[in-house]
Design an enzyme around this catalytic site. Structure first.
Site, PDB file in Angstrom:
ATOM      1  N   ASP A 138      -7.879  69.120 102.754  1.00 16.40           N
ATOM      2  CA  ASP A 138      -9.047  69.184 101.861  1.00 16.40           C
ATOM      3  C   ASP A 138     -10.365  69.120 102.635  1.00 16.40           C
ATOM      4  O   ASP A 138     -11.381  68.673 102.099  1.00 16.40           O
ATOM      5  CB  ASP A 138      -9.028  68.052 100.815  1.00 16.40           C
ATOM      6  CG  ASP A 138      -7.727  67.981 100.037  1.00 16.40           C
ATOM      7  OD1 ASP A 138      -7.290  69.042  99.561  1.00 16.40           O
ATOM      8  OD2 ASP A 138      -7.152  66.892  99.918  1.00 16.40           O
ATOM      9  N   GLY A 194     -12.196  71.625 103.662  1.00 20.49           N
ATOM     10  CA  GLY A 194     -13.079  72.762 103.438  1.00 20.49           C
ATOM     11  C   GLY A 194     -12.721  73.951 104.313  1.00 20.49           C
ATOM     12  O   GLY A 194     -13.546  74.834 104.552  1.00 20.49           O
ATOM     13  N   ASN A 228       1.595  73.925  98.054  1.00 20.25           N
ATOM     14  CA  ASN A 228       1.029  72.569  98.067  1.00 20.25           C
ATOM     15  C   ASN A 228      -0.362  72.573  98.691  1.00 20.25           C
ATOM     16  O   ASN A 228      -1.084  71.585  98.636  1.00 20.25           O
ATOM     17  CB  ASN A 228       1.937  71.610  98.842  1.00 20.25           C
ATOM     18  CG  ASN A 228       2.204  72.055 100.266  1.00 20.25           C
ATOM     19  OD1 ASN A 228       2.148  73.232 100.592  1.00 20.25           O
ATOM     20  ND2 ASN A 228       2.514  71.116 101.135  1.00 20.25           N
ATOM     21  N   HIS A 266      -6.854  75.869  98.108  1.00 16.11           N
ATOM     22  CA  HIS A 266      -8.153  76.130  98.697  1.00 16.11           C
ATOM     23  C   HIS A 266      -8.993  76.948  97.735  1.00 16.11           C
ATOM     24  O   HIS A 266      -8.497  77.828  97.037  1.00 16.11           O
ATOM     25  CB  HIS A 266      -8.042  76.818 100.057  1.00 16.11           C
ATOM     26  CG  HIS A 266      -6.856  77.709 100.211  1.00 16.11           C
ATOM     27  ND1 HIS A 266      -5.645  77.257 100.697  1.00 16.11           N
ATOM     28  CD2 HIS A 266      -6.682  79.015  99.943  1.00 16.11           C
ATOM     29  CE1 HIS A 266      -4.783  78.255 100.723  1.00 16.11           C
ATOM     30  NE2 HIS A 266      -5.386  79.331 100.268  1.00 16.11           N
ATOM     31  N   THR A 267     -10.260  76.628  97.698  1.00 16.76           N
ATOM     32  CA  THR A 267     -11.192  77.252  96.765  1.00 16.76           C
ATOM     33  C   THR A 267     -12.247  78.022  97.538  1.00 16.76           C
ATOM     34  O   THR A 267     -12.845  77.502  98.479  1.00 16.76           O
ATOM     35  CB  THR A 267     -11.884  76.191  95.893  1.00 16.76           C
ATOM     36  OG1 THR A 267     -10.879  75.413  95.228  1.00 16.76           O
ATOM     37  CG2 THR A 267     -12.784  76.843  94.854  1.00 16.76           C
ATOM     38  N   THR A 273       2.976  66.788  95.981  1.00 13.10           N
ATOM     39  CA  THR A 273       2.390  67.616  94.921  1.00 13.10           C
ATOM     40  C   THR A 273       3.420  68.022  93.877  1.00 13.10           C
ATOM     41  O   THR A 273       3.070  68.689  92.900  1.00 13.10           O
ATOM     42  CB  THR A 273       1.778  68.888  95.523  1.00 13.10           C
ATOM     43  OG1 THR A 273       2.802  69.616  96.214  1.00 13.10           O
ATOM     44  CG2 THR A 273       0.645  68.547  96.489  1.00 13.10           C
ATOM     45  N   THR A 301       2.953  65.812 105.232  1.00 13.40           N
ATOM     46  CA  THR A 301       3.539  66.982 104.596  1.00 13.40           C
ATOM     47  C   THR A 301       4.852  67.308 105.306  1.00 13.40           C
ATOM     48  O   THR A 301       5.282  66.576 106.198  1.00 13.40           O
ATOM     49  CB  THR A 301       2.553  68.162 104.625  1.00 13.40           C
ATOM     50  OG1 THR A 301       3.033  69.204 103.758  1.00 13.40           O
ATOM     51  CG2 THR A 301       2.344  68.712 106.024  1.00 13.40           C
TER      52      THR A 301
END
Length: 416
Positions: A12, A14, A37, A40-41, A125, A229
């Site tokens: 997370d 970025g 899992n 991203h935006t 997740t 993970t």
């Protein structure tokens, strides 16, 4: 240019925004680990586009490559490809036939395993990623190449049920097989030898960007085990996750937030016991929507991640958010059971007594209304206190912060 973008914290960071920004200079963008899992935006002209399997750089790069190191949910991948086609013309996708397939059985197992862990829950997740990787190393996986054969799909699903049926409960094998086969028939035009494709692109002199998922502190080997993970997330896993030689990589870009966030359980030395950062930064997981834990920037973690990934330059995100706080701190070192550590240690006992040494900085305030002016004027126009913060981190890590993100949108970026 052959480059790798990696996360230096707990995911997370970025990476999606930074990768999207960089990808106009690259011909191909490659995912080499993880599955859906990873959320991203990308924000383009105020419009948010969310991906979980497709790499963030897909909006700009010519070809999207999904490597063998991934585990892929075919149904969810189809949905993302349709979303990508709505946003972009003339897409080209190469999916490694060696990548593992995530099935409904894996999602059921994921949830069941978390229930059985009880108080030691990892905080997955619940997308089936861990069980899919378990099957990869147990040599039970359905591969993307198998999706053109209903018989292969059924045989492997029955094998999984025979070995793990006590955990999954009753599953309609015919329905699951038909869903996978149907998805496979739509995806099969994209499935092939991704390693050979990348080799050909390299020999043609193409620019390739490898986009990592999650972050260094979630690496299955080097992260805060067991709260990690299920794949390797560090830059070196480019080779095993794509079949592309790491000796050809020229550029490793480490991405980190101006503060630290984490989803799920596990050690978090600089965690803050308030909601201020979470609210200011809208810190909720892209995949799960869960609130992220928040804390100050942690230099021992960044030193560790910089070493593991051999980064040669850095990108910092969310400086605009951090300035909304009245006071800013940076964790510079730890004292663990009386011993000093400037780099995150190989092991921290959960029962250990940890003290974090902090450096305190003056805030630069809320810059929301002034960002456009900074973008036009460059680094030297940024507030003095922000530049002081950036340069302190550079000196501490002995590495240049070349990319500075001041907002979600692709345009809200300064390159030094």
């Amino acid at each position: 240019m052959i480059s790798v973008v990696v996360g230096m914290q707990f995911g997370d960071e970025g990476k999606g925004k930074i990768t999207d920004y960089l990808c106009s200079n690259y011909d191909d963008v490659v995912r080499f680990n993880g599955g859906n899992n990873a959320g991203h935006t990308v924000v383009i002209d105020g419009k948010k586009i969310k991906f979980h399997l497709i790499p963030s750089g897909a909006m700009q790069a010519g070809t999207v490559v999904l490597g063998n190191g991934m585990v892929i949910d075919p149904l969810k991948l189809l949905d993302e490809i349709k979303q990508l086609k709505l946003a972009k013309d003339n897409i080209k996708i190469v999916i490694s036939g060696r990548a593992g397939v995530v099935t409904e059985l894996h999602r059921i197992l994921d949830k069941k395993e978390e229930e059985l862990r009880s108080n030691s829950s990892i905080g997955t997740t619940s997308q089936g990623i861990g069980p899919a990787y378990e099957d990869k190393y147990g040599r039970l996986s359905i591969k993307m190449y198998d999706l053109n054969s209903i018989k292969k799909i059924k045989d492997k699903l029955n094998q999984l049920i025979a070995m793990k049926g006590l955990l999954t409960g009753p599953v309609d094998i015919d329905r699951v097989s038909n869903e996978l086969y149907s998805a496979g028939s739509e995806l099969y035009e994209y499935i092939g030898d991704a390693s050979e494709f990348l080799e050909d692109e390299y020999r043609l002199g193409k620019n390739i960007l490898f986009e990592g998922a999650q972050g260094a502190m979630l690496d299955i080997d080097f992260g805060t085990y067991p709260f990690v993970t299920s794949s390797n997330t560090v830059a070196g896993s480019v080779s095993t996750g794509s079949g592309f030689s790491f000796r050809r990589v020229e550029d490793v870009i480490g991405v980190f937030k101006a503060y630290t966030t984490k989803v799920g359980s596990g050690i978090f030395p600089t965690e803050i016991g308030s909601d201020d950062l979470r609210i200011a930064g809208n810190e909720y997981g892209t995949t799960t929507g869960r609130p992220r834990r928040t804390g100050w920037l942690d230099l021992p973690i960044l030193r560790y991640a910089a070493y593991l990934n051999d980064v040669n330059r850095l990108a910092i995100t969310k400086l605009d958010i951090l300035g909304k706080l009245n006071q800013i701190k940076v964790g510079t070192s730890y004292i663990i059971d009386g011993k000093d550590y400037e780099r995150f240690p190989d092991k921290i006992d959960p029962e250990s007594e940890i003290t974090v040494n902090y450096e305190t900085f003056e805030t630069w305030g809320d810059i929301s209304s002034r960002i456009s002016g900074y973008l036009g004027s460059g680094y030297d126009a940024l507030p003095y206190n922000m530049r002081k913060y950036i340069e302190f981190i550079e000196d501490s890590l002995n590495c240049s912060i070349d990319i500075i993100s001041l907002g979600e949108d692709r345009k809200s970026t300064i390159v030094k």
